[in-house]
Scaffold this motif. Structure first.
Motif, PDB file in Angstrom:
ATOM      1  N   ILE A 146       0.498  -1.191   0.109  1.00 31.50           N
ATOM      2  CA  ILE A 146      -0.092   0.124   0.419  1.00 31.50           C
ATOM      3  C   ILE A 146       0.820   1.394   0.144  1.00 31.50           C
ATOM      4  N   HIS A 147       0.720   2.232  -1.120  1.00 36.49           N
ATOM      5  CA  HIS A 147       1.291   3.532  -1.258  1.00 36.49           C
ATOM      6  C   HIS A 147       0.379   4.606  -0.703  1.00 36.49           C
ATOM      7  N   PHE A 148       0.719   5.423   0.022  1.00 38.22           N
ATOM      8  CA  PHE A 148       0.316   6.364   0.958  1.00 38.22           C
ATOM      9  C   PHE A 148       0.747   7.733   0.335  1.00 38.22           C
ATOM     10  N   LYS A 149      -0.727   7.795  -0.278  1.00 41.41           N
ATOM     11  CA  LYS A 149      -0.679   9.639  -1.543  1.00 41.41           C
ATOM     12  C   LYS A 149      -0.604  10.692  -0.070  1.00 41.41           C
ATOM     13  N   ASN A 150      -0.023  11.506  -1.243  1.00 37.76           N
ATOM     14  CA  ASN A 150      -0.421  13.423  -0.212  1.00 37.76           C
ATOM     15  C   ASN A 150      -1.462  13.791  -1.083  1.00 37.76           C
ATOM     16  N   ASP A 151      -2.400  12.618  -2.094  1.00 38.88           N
ATOM     17  CA  ASP A 151      -3.559  13.301  -1.767  1.00 38.88           C
ATOM     18  C   ASP A 151      -4.307  13.655  -0.550  1.00 38.88           C
ATOM     19  N   THR A 152      -5.274  14.219  -0.406  1.00 36.18           N
ATOM     20  CA  THR A 152      -6.193  14.784   0.392  1.00 36.18           C
ATOM     21  C   THR A 152      -7.623  14.922  -0.121  1.00 36.18           C
ATOM     22  N   GLU A 210      -3.259  18.558  -3.071  1.00 34.08           N
ATOM     23  CA  GLU A 210      -1.989  17.956  -2.120  1.00 34.08           C
ATOM     24  C   GLU A 210      -1.454  18.637  -1.106  1.00 34.08           C
ATOM     25  N   LEU A 211      -1.601  18.185  -0.510  1.00 38.59           N
ATOM     26  CA  LEU A 211      -0.863  18.524   1.125  1.00 38.59           C
ATOM     27  C   LEU A 211       0.942  17.826   1.388  1.00 38.59           C
ATOM     28  N   GLN A 212       1.798  18.387   1.585  1.00 41.29           N
ATOM     29  CA  GLN A 212       3.462  17.503   1.456  1.00 41.29           C
ATOM     30  C   GLN A 212       2.956  16.700   2.481  1.00 41.29           C
ATOM     31  N   GLY A 213       4.049  15.823   2.658  1.00 39.83           N
ATOM     32  CA  GLY A 213       3.716  14.405   3.396  1.00 39.83           C
ATOM     33  C   GLY A 213       2.713  13.901   4.351  1.00 39.83           C
ATOM     34  N   LYS A 214       1.916  14.330   4.032  1.00 41.05           N
ATOM     35  CA  LYS A 214       0.431  14.142   4.432  1.00 41.05           C
ATOM     36  C   LYS A 214       0.453  11.901   4.476  1.00 41.05           C
ATOM     37  N   GLY A 215       0.958  11.793   3.022  1.00 46.91           N
ATOM     38  CA  GLY A 215       1.073   9.995   3.273  1.00 46.91           C
ATOM     39  C   GLY A 215       2.170   9.595   4.001  1.00 46.91           C
ATOM     40  N   ARG A 216       3.049  10.147   3.640  1.00 45.83           N
ATOM     41  CA  ARG A 216       4.428  10.090   4.761  1.00 45.83           C
ATOM     42  C   ARG A 216       3.490   9.584   6.955  1.00 45.83           C
ATOM     43  N   LEU A 217       2.599  10.673   7.549  1.00 52.28           N
ATOM     44  CA  LEU A 217       2.349  10.517   8.432  1.00 52.28           C
ATOM     45  C   LEU A 217       1.079  10.007   8.031  1.00 52.28           C
ATOM     46  N   ASN A 218       0.102   9.326   7.627  1.00 55.14           N
ATOM     47  CA  ASN A 218      -0.390   8.429   7.262  1.00 55.14           C
ATOM     48  C   ASN A 218       0.097   7.625   7.415  1.00 55.14           C
ATOM     49  N   CYS A 219       0.724   6.641   7.329  1.00 52.86           N
ATOM     50  CA  CYS A 219       1.591   5.430   7.156  1.00 52.86           C
ATOM     51  C   CYS A 219       2.293   5.434   8.770  1.00 52.86           C
ATOM     52  N   PHE A 233      -1.620  -6.029   8.581  1.00 52.75           N
ATOM     53  CA  PHE A 233      -0.731  -5.156   8.605  1.00 52.75           C
ATOM     54  C   PHE A 233       0.552  -6.277   8.623  1.00 52.75           C
ATOM     55  N   LEU A 234       1.353  -6.394   8.043  1.00 49.78           N
ATOM     56  CA  LEU A 234       2.801  -7.220   8.553  1.00 49.78           C
ATOM     57  C   LEU A 234       3.828  -6.057   7.670  1.00 49.78           C
ATOM     58  N   GLY A 235       4.176  -4.521   8.093  1.00 52.18           N
ATOM     59  CA  GLY A 235       4.887  -4.060   8.234  1.00 52.18           C
ATOM     60  C   GLY A 235       5.380  -3.340   6.887  1.00 52.18           C
ATOM     61  N   VAL A 236       5.988  -1.878   7.563  1.00 50.88           N
ATOM     62  CA  VAL A 236       6.273  -1.074   7.044  1.00 50.88           C
ATOM     63  C   VAL A 236       7.806  -0.842   6.301  1.00 50.88           C
ATOM     64  N   GLU A 237       7.757  -0.744   4.435  1.00 51.28           N
ATOM     65  CA  GLU A 237       8.576  -1.034   3.727  1.00 51.28           C
ATOM     66  C   GLU A 237       9.564   0.303   3.956  1.00 51.28           C
ATOM     67  N   ASP A 238       8.913   1.927   3.582  1.00 51.20           N
ATOM     68  CA  ASP A 238       9.563   3.018   3.936  1.00 51.20           C
ATOM     69  C   ASP A 238       8.881   3.915   4.470  1.00 51.20           C
ATOM     70  N   GLU A 239       9.217   4.794   4.521  1.00 51.67           N
ATOM     71  CA  GLU A 239       8.026   5.532   5.205  1.00 51.67           C
ATOM     72  C   GLU A 239       6.846   6.393   4.402  1.00 51.67           C
ATOM     73  N   THR A 240       6.754   5.585   2.915  1.00 52.19           N
ATOM     74  CA  THR A 240       5.249   5.884   2.582  1.00 52.19           C
ATOM     75  C   THR A 240       4.334   4.727   2.266  1.00 52.19           C
ATOM     76  N   TRP A 241       4.973   3.133   2.028  1.00 50.84           N
ATOM     77  CA  TRP A 241       4.915   2.302   1.938  1.00 50.84           C
ATOM     78  C   TRP A 241       4.297   1.183   2.711  1.00 50.84           C
ATOM     79  N   MET A 242       3.516   0.407   2.634  1.00 55.88           N
ATOM     80  CA  MET A 242       3.232  -0.581   4.092  1.00 55.88           C
ATOM     81  C   MET A 242       2.646  -1.683   3.583  1.00 55.88           C
ATOM     82  N   LEU A 243       3.585  -2.742   4.066  1.00 52.73           N
ATOM     83  CA  LEU A 243       3.431  -4.515   3.205  1.00 52.73           C
ATOM     84  C   LEU A 243       2.153  -4.655   4.310  1.00 52.73           C
ATOM     85  N   VAL A 244       1.325  -5.493   3.701  1.00 51.34           N
ATOM     86  CA  VAL A 244      -0.187  -5.937   4.217  1.00 51.34           C
ATOM     87  C   VAL A 244      -0.843  -7.473   3.421  1.00 51.34           C
TER      88      VAL A 244
END
Length: 163
Positions: free
Chosen positions: A28-34, A44-53, A72-83
């Motif tokens: 799952i990639h968390f977007k900056n879109d709001t 678009e809100l810069q950093g929103k995807g990172r915070l949501n992740c 939930f299996l884990g976080v791959e990086d700042e905006t990516w989650m493995l599920v």
């Protein structure tokens, strides 16, 4: 990213879901879109995807520590989650402890009124239909879940709300 990203499977308002090199897992990639008002307003809100992740991973970790099953299996990086891949039932479950939002627009309840016991509502998850409220009769008519599943969902929702 450790997991191999595959093809885009679905894109929603806040996330993109991708296949992986493992059939039972998704990225799952968390977007900056709001969005607001069922995506009628968009920015678009810069950093929103990172915070949501980050926030989502903290909540999933807490739930798992409390024995609540998640995908939930884990976080791959700042905006990516493995599920874990799951079958999604198009029902949104909302537990309210305080009256606000649509509940106050649709009823005579005043904003801020504490709800005891808390209120659990089911909504049909479909933006084009405006995510309509599902009554008992509508739940039965749509045949989305069994009576047993409904009880399990309600028990789990109240447990998550308490946590």
């Amino acid at each position: 990213m450790a997991t191999q990203q595959g093809s885009l499977l679905f894109e929603g308002k806040a996330k993109k879901i991708f296949a992986t090199d493992h059939a039972d897992q998704l990225l799952i990639h968390f977007k900056n879109d709001t969005t607001a008002f069922n995506a009628l307003k968009h920015a678009e809100l810069q950093g929103k995807g990172r915070l949501n992740c980050q926030i989502s991973s903290i909540i999933f970790d807490l739930l798992q520590r409390e024995g609540v099953p998640t995908h939930f299996l884990g976080v791959e990086d700042e905006t990516w989650m493995l599920v874990q891949r799951v079958n999604v039932i198009p029902i949104e479950i909302v537990v309210r402890n305080i009256a606000c939002g649509s509940l106050c627009k649709e009823t005579p309840l005043k904003v801020g009124k504490e709800l005891s016991p808390c209120l659990l509502d089911f909504y049909y998850k479909d933006d084009q239909l405006g995510d309509p409220l599902l009554t008992d009769a509508r739940l039965k008519l749509l045949d989305l879940i069994t009576s047993k599943q409904r009880v399990e969902i309600e028990e789990l929702a109240f447990r998550v709300n308490k946590i």
